[in-house]
Write an enzyme that holds these catalytic residues in place. Sequence first.
Site, short mmCIF file in Angstrom:
data_model
loop_
_atom_site.label_atom_id
_atom_site.label_comp_id
_atom_site.label_asym_id
_atom_site.label_seq_id
_atom_site.Cartn_x
_atom_site.Cartn_y
_atom_site.Cartn_z
N ARG A 38 0.82 -1.21 0.00
CA ARG A 38 0.00 0.00 0.00
C ARG A 38 0.86 1.26 0.00
O ARG A 38 0.46 2.28 -0.56
CB ARG A 38 -0.95 0.00 1.19
CG ARG A 38 -2.11 -0.92 0.97
CD ARG A 38 -3.10 -0.86 2.09
NE ARG A 38 -4.36 -1.47 1.67
CZ ARG A 38 -5.36 -1.76 2.48
NH1 ARG A 38 -5.27 -1.49 3.76
NH2 ARG A 38 -6.46 -2.29 2.01
N LYS A 200 -17.82 -15.50 3.19
CA LYS A 200 -19.28 -15.39 3.26
C LYS A 200 -19.93 -14.90 1.96
O LYS A 200 -19.40 -14.01 1.29
CB LYS A 200 -19.65 -14.43 4.40
CG LYS A 200 -19.26 -15.01 5.76
CD LYS A 200 -20.03 -14.37 6.87
CE LYS A 200 -19.44 -13.01 7.20
NZ LYS A 200 -20.14 -12.25 8.19
N GLY A 353 -9.14 -7.89 0.54
CA GLY A 353 -7.97 -7.82 1.42
C GLY A 353 -7.20 -9.14 1.47
O GLY A 353 -5.98 -9.17 1.24
N GLY A 376 -12.57 -3.60 0.95
CA GLY A 376 -13.99 -3.28 0.99
C GLY A 376 -14.40 -2.31 -0.10
O GLY A 376 -15.46 -2.43 -0.72
P1 ADP Z 1 -11.28 -10.99 0.80
O1 ADP Z 1 -10.71 -10.30 2.02
O2 ADP Z 1 -10.24 -11.29 -0.21
O3 ADP Z 1 -12.48 -10.27 0.25
P2 ADP Z 1 -12.87 -12.71 2.41
O4 ADP Z 1 -12.69 -11.77 3.54
O5 ADP Z 1 -14.22 -12.81 1.82
O6 ADP Z 1 -11.79 -12.43 1.28
O7 ADP Z 1 -12.51 -14.19 2.85
C1 ADP Z 1 -11.28 -14.56 3.38
C2 ADP Z 1 -11.49 -15.64 4.39
O8 ADP Z 1 -12.25 -16.71 3.86
C3 ADP Z 1 -10.19 -16.25 4.84
O9 ADP Z 1 -9.98 -15.93 6.20
C4 ADP Z 1 -10.40 -17.75 4.65
O10 ADP Z 1 -9.90 -18.53 5.73
C5 ADP Z 1 -11.90 -17.85 4.57
N1 ADP Z 1 -12.31 -19.08 3.89
C6 ADP Z 1 -12.03 -19.48 2.63
N2 ADP Z 1 -12.54 -20.69 2.39
C7 ADP Z 1 -13.15 -21.08 3.54
C8 ADP Z 1 -13.86 -22.28 3.92
N3 ADP Z 1 -14.02 -23.29 3.08
N4 ADP Z 1 -14.33 -22.33 5.18
C9 ADP Z 1 -14.16 -21.29 6.03
N5 ADP Z 1 -13.52 -20.16 5.73
C10 ADP Z 1 -13.02 -20.05 4.49
MG MG Z 2 -11.61 -9.93 3.90
#
Ligand code: ADP
Ligand code: MG
Length: 398
Positions: A38, A200, A353, A376
């Site tokens: 960053r 999620k 992130g 976000g």
């Molecule tokens: P980003 O920050 O890239 O948008 P998210 O915050 O949506 O991604 O998701 C990241 C999280 O998703 C990680 O902490 C990872 O451990 C979790 N994750 C990925 N696959 C699974 C799974 N099958 N079960 C539980 N958590 C998961």
């Molecule tokens: Mg995230």
Amino acid sequence: MNKLTIRDIDVGGKRVLVRADFNVPLDEASGAITDDSRIRATLPTIKYLIGRKARVILCSHLGRPGGRVVEKLRLAPVAQRLSELLGQKVELAPHFSIGPEVEKEAEGLKGGDVLLLENLRFQPEESENVPSFAKALARLADIYVNDAFGASHRAHASIVGVANYLPAVAGLLLEKEINVLEGILAKPARPFAELAGGAKVSDKIAVFENTLDKVDCLLIGGGMAATFLKAKSYEVGLSLVENDKLDFAAKLLKEAAERGVRLLLPVDVVIADIISAEARVKTVSVEEILPDWRIVDIGPRTINNFSEELRRCKTIFWNGPMGVYEIPKFAQGTEAVARLLASLEATTVVGGGSTAEVVAGMKLADKMTFVSTGGGASLRFLGGEKLPGVEVLLERKG
Ligand code: ADP
Ligand code: MG
């Protein structure tokens, strides 16, 4: 982008307040910066200003100090790293981000000097967007520049409030972020794939809704895949499922089919009895998930299916890890798709992130077309939301 940038105005000799996003990850024990992406991403703006002999005043938040001074969240390590990267001294302002002492320092800057203000969120007025605080920030400068794409979804004093008192334009990183994201929404080279994962469904609903009419294929892995699999009546055991999103998942599957969007779900998964490095692990087809186990990664056949689909695509937006990548033995799916994207000629844009962290950790960021610094913020933008920190900038006329 229909906003003015630093290239459109005269910054020579002016005091320029730059809101940056220096919210970098720090090592818990040593306090050292573990990923300086960053900071590096803001260098083009800072160097542009230095090159034109502007007097540069940088400000940022770091972490969540909650409106009070938290020693561990001081910006000294950022000032240090910036000094190294720029090859010139970056002064850290004393104590607070505003006040007479800071005003004196800002006033004393010479053309090309750089001053960094202390963590904006040490003061509650920042997040509350209190006008007197925004005004005090504005008093430090002649021009305001927003280069903090990752914070632009927040209506804070340094993002929105300050633009009431100073001419406000975009920095080069903000401009690039918006141009890339606008570009993939407006005229993606086809086929256009969205690769979604992460924890999620609920975090990503707006993105799905806003992009379903734009994508040619949608590939879903990660934790959120369990909700889609359950919506298709598979047994998913103790996997992360959002029961209140089953209807949404079913609706998305139906709409994708109606629109001719190719939607790929995992056909096999890695399951574990607990989420831990010591877990027992099996790779099974999605028909065979055990009732008291949970999905932790996509399986090898799914990696193949996803890879084959993605290789055909000319634009790929990736958000969300394919598994619980924090535990190395559940990181295979995530690392496989990261390596694949890095190897493609296609336009590859990474948002989120965690996803950006994976790509940076694997040293693949340079191999992607663009890795958004805004977790976000990029998702909100792709979800069709207007970002308050962008809205307040001066319009480009004509
Ligand atoms: P980003 O920050 O890239 O948008 P998210 O915050 O949506 O991604 O998701 C990241 C999280 O998703 C990680 O902490 C990872 O451990 C979790 N994750 C990925 N696959 C699974 C799974 N099958 N079960 C539980 N958590 C998961
Ligand atoms: Mg995230």
